[in-house]
Design a protein around this motif. Structure first.
Motif, short mmCIF file in Angstrom:
data_model
loop_
_atom_site.label_atom_id
_atom_site.label_comp_id
_atom_site.label_asym_id
_atom_site.label_seq_id
_atom_site.Cartn_x
_atom_site.Cartn_y
_atom_site.Cartn_z
N MET B 1 0.84 -1.19 0.00
CA MET B 1 0.00 0.00 0.00
C MET B 1 0.88 1.25 0.00
N ARG B 2 0.50 2.18 -0.85
CA ARG B 2 1.18 3.49 -0.84
C ARG B 2 0.43 4.38 0.13
N LEU B 3 1.14 4.98 1.03
CA LEU B 3 0.48 5.78 2.06
C LEU B 3 -0.30 6.95 1.45
N SER B 4 0.17 7.46 0.31
CA SER B 4 -0.55 8.58 -0.33
C SER B 4 -1.95 8.18 -0.76
N ARG B 5 -2.18 6.89 -0.89
CA ARG B 5 -3.49 6.43 -1.34
C ARG B 5 -4.26 5.70 -0.25
N TYR B 6 -3.69 5.67 0.94
CA TYR B 6 -4.33 4.95 2.03
C TYR B 6 -5.12 5.96 2.89
N PHE B 7 -5.87 5.43 3.81
CA PHE B 7 -6.60 6.30 4.73
C PHE B 7 -6.09 6.00 6.13
N LEU B 8 -5.14 6.81 6.57
CA LEU B 8 -4.49 6.58 7.86
C LEU B 8 -4.52 7.89 8.64
N PRO B 9 -5.65 8.18 9.26
CA PRO B 9 -5.77 9.48 9.94
C PRO B 9 -5.12 9.47 11.31
N VAL B 10 -3.78 9.65 11.35
CA VAL B 10 -3.09 9.67 12.65
C VAL B 10 -3.35 11.01 13.33
N LEU B 11 -3.37 10.96 14.66
CA LEU B 11 -3.61 12.18 15.45
C LEU B 11 -2.32 12.60 16.13
N LYS B 12 -2.07 13.88 16.14
CA LYS B 12 -0.88 14.38 16.85
C LYS B 12 -1.16 14.48 18.35
N GLU B 13 -2.37 14.88 18.67
CA GLU B 13 -2.72 15.08 20.08
C GLU B 13 -3.14 13.76 20.71
N THR B 14 -2.91 13.65 21.99
CA THR B 14 -3.39 12.49 22.73
C THR B 14 -4.83 12.76 23.16
#
Lengths: 445, 445
Positions: B1-14
């Motif tokens: 999987m190419r990350l540019s085409r994936y859906f990986l909504p990481v959060l910076k805040e805890t």
């Protein structure tokens, strides 16, 4: 799997409650058991086919670049109030209160949930296009559930949602879904014809249903017989290629093919008379572009390259996974039972031992069984101490596409029998050759 | 999987609502999103791990000879009235009425349904032993859901039920489950210790819970430290071999290991003092032999070889599939994020391009990406146009066990960097060698 260790409760009697052939055979072949009206337990054989179909749907969706995830079955009523559907949905929506008195419902579809996930995380046009999907249990409280898994209340469905910046992009997503659905059905041995469908209260021109022709279908369909000559076959499709997907769409939808909901007699009459067909069909999927209906209501916007917040263009696209078992059986059976297409068969090959306990027959069966497993296939070996007639009847009923019959008499001549469930043709050959032939058939799929 | 085409909504805040590390990391790594209290949407990365865990459970259950099927999530109240549990279950059972006013419930477990399937079809002792299981969504309306997927309301669970002619046979099924569970957890990189559990109102001596040691566990546990030295490893187990399964049971359960519910101080004090451990644990499974409790109430009998109708001996055996994600993270993380064991990692290897757009770096990444896919692995290629620091932070957070870092400077010397997420150690080597090393690691699992 050795049948002596499996759980395959076949029924001799035809259950009285089953009105159509797929329902009868699924009950008789020990695939399902009714738990409540329109709610079924999936017995091991039925579960196996359900998983095969689920896997094909997953593979074809991911090939098209769509991303799998999973929503909960129970959802809060709040989101559905935002879209206005909580009150609008009617009695088919199963509602309940949790222990704290909060309104919940069993998801009948998931536009709201997916739109909510989208708006929670996606802010920029740079993150588009995006298509998310799930394969999950749904519930619709049908007033009169019938036809087994074809119109059940709890059902397994693939539902996908595209999010695009423009209508043009969303129509490419629409076409991409059409292509991926055609591939999906063909891999299951089904011809499903895309037919112009009714877009209902939301409106719009862009919705097609996929119909499998079958006498027991709930929809009346009208089509140009030339449409049944088209198939996708083994074409190598680039799902990013807008023109290529559009060409497939045009090829499959330019001939007349409509359900009774969208049928226009005058247009149908323009089809040459010898090609006009009126038949019945089973709906096994639908694609739908509905624009900004949900994104407007729920505030699903992205910032475009001009810095403006614009609502995303969406569509939703569904495949009735559990319903497909019924549709496949309606399309592929005879008076002895089911005839599974090779792509979805629960076991690849049956092995019948005509004389359990005979040393030569037992040894030949064991050796065939091991050889097929070693080749990555799943054989079903009927190793029970039963009459041959009963073994044949069970194998025919559960419908494995290939059967190898092993008996002491054949073995004296060094042969077993390889039989096609579909044609009934049997060919004698040495056991190793029969195994090799079966392996070759599946390798070529 | 190419990350540019994936859906990986990481959060910076805890996220403030998350009290324990697994919940925090699952939210931050874009694995889950809370839909309602104790109900989660499984975002793509979370769904991927959930499926991996589900697959391991399926494989190990089927290796033990247990047969998969699937019950509906919604069940009629009638069966639960037969067993007496409809009224007895309390508020954790989510009840509802369908449109015809019939009492329904969302299955919190499925003893009744499996017993009903059994009694409907199985009549003779010759069809035993039989163990059926499912992996299906369940619902328990916890008054205070917490800790993310560890104590959610809608959860994914494997529940299996054995049906045997005698207590002795059922105890073999019990042992078989213990062995299969040990294998299951070990494949996920977990040490789960079987501990004597409380059998509750049904009573009986035969129930063990499997506990993963973690500071955030809800149970207090007491054990002999020698128990943590035992592992099943790569032993070849014959699940039909009664003595062999019993030996594993004895080996894993003869040392002192109890939860607070069954802890007996006097017995614990017989453990040599330097080996006494008091800690906290997360329950990830339970096995339970309960005899004829349900078969008596529900009339699940078979005819034995004397022609008598006798109730079958049963047990039920569960693994908390969705909970396992939380347990694994609790057991395997650091302050940068998750550290997935290789058996359950969502992607096998990350590829970080330090200079997206640099011809050499792009070409090397593409070539690594293709090589890993060709070897049957799933790499995650971070092809976004982002700072290296952000890429590293994301990779560390989502916890892939191996990372290959590709940059123009290294490539000038013909090398890339292969880094272990667990140890943090990096080794420089030519790209082909890095790919081969990753392939080798997974082949050896």
């Amino acid at each position: 799997m050795r049948l002596s260790r499996y759980f395959l409760p076949v029924l001799k009697e035809t259950p009285a409650e089953a009105q159509i052939v797929s329902h009868r055979y699924m009950l008789r072949a020990g695939m399902i058991k009714q738990a409540s009206a329109g709610i079924y337990s999936w017995l091991p054989l039925g579960f196996k086919v359900l998983k095969k179909i689920e896997n094909i749907v997953h593979e074809e969706q991911q090939r098209a670049g769509h991303i799998p995830m999973l929503m909960p079955t129970l959802q809060s009523a709040d989101l559905w109030r935002e879209s206005g559907r909580y009150d609008g949905y009617g009695e088919e929506m199963l509602r309940m209160k949790d222990r704290h008195g909060r309104d919940m419902l069993y998801s009948p579809t998931a536009e709201e949930m997916f739109t909510d996930v989208f708006r929670s995380y996606v802010k920029s046009y740079k993150d588009l296009p995006l298509t998310l999907y799930q394969i999950q249990w749904k519930f619709r409280d049908e007033i009169r559930p019938r036809f087994g898994v074809m119109r059940g209340r709890e059902f397994f469905m693939k539902d996908g949602y595209n999010f695009d910046l423009t209508k043009e992009d969303a129509l490419h997503a629409y076409n991409r879904h059409l292509v991926s659905y055609l591939r999906t059905y063909e891999r299951m041995g089904l011809q499903a014809i895309p037919m112009r469908a009714d877009s209902g209260p939301i409106g719009g021109d862009y919705t097609h249903e996929f119909l499998v022709l079958a006498d027991t279908g709930e929809s009346e369909v009208f089509y140009d017989s030339k449409v049944t000559d088209i198939s996708l076959g083994k074409r190598d499709i680039d799902f990013d290629d807008v023109a290529q997907c559009q060409a497939v769409m045009d090829e499959f939808t330019s001939l007349y093919a409509r359900t009774d909901e969208t049928h226009v007699e005058a247009e149908f009459n323009e089809v040459p008379e010898d090609r006009r067909r009126v038949a019945r069909g089973i709906e096994v999927g639908q694609i739908f572009y509905f624009g900004t209906t949900y994104s407007d209501k729920m505030g699903a916007t992205v910032v475009n390259d001009q810095g403006d917040h614009v609502p995303v263009h969406m569509g939703s696209h569904g495949i009735g996974v559990s319903r497909l078992l019924g549709a496949i059986i309606e399309a592929s059976h005879d008076d002895k039972g089911i005839i599974w297409p090779e792509g979805v068969t629960p076991f690849h090959c049956g092995i019948i031992n005509l004389r359990q306990g005979d040393d030569a027959a037992d040894a030949a069966c064991e050796s065939l069984y091991s050889a097929l497993i070693a080749a990555g296939l799943e054989p079903l070996y009927d190793d029970r101490n039963e009459r041959a007639g009963g073994k044949f009847a069970t194998m025919d009923l559960i419908g494995l596409p290939w059967r190898i019959t092993v008996g002491p008499r054949g073995l004296k001549n060094g042969v077993v029998e390889l039989t096609s469930r579909k044609t009934g043709e049997s060919v004698e050959m040495p056991p190793e050759q029969a195994a090799a032939k079966v392996v070759e058939i599946y390798a070529s799929l």
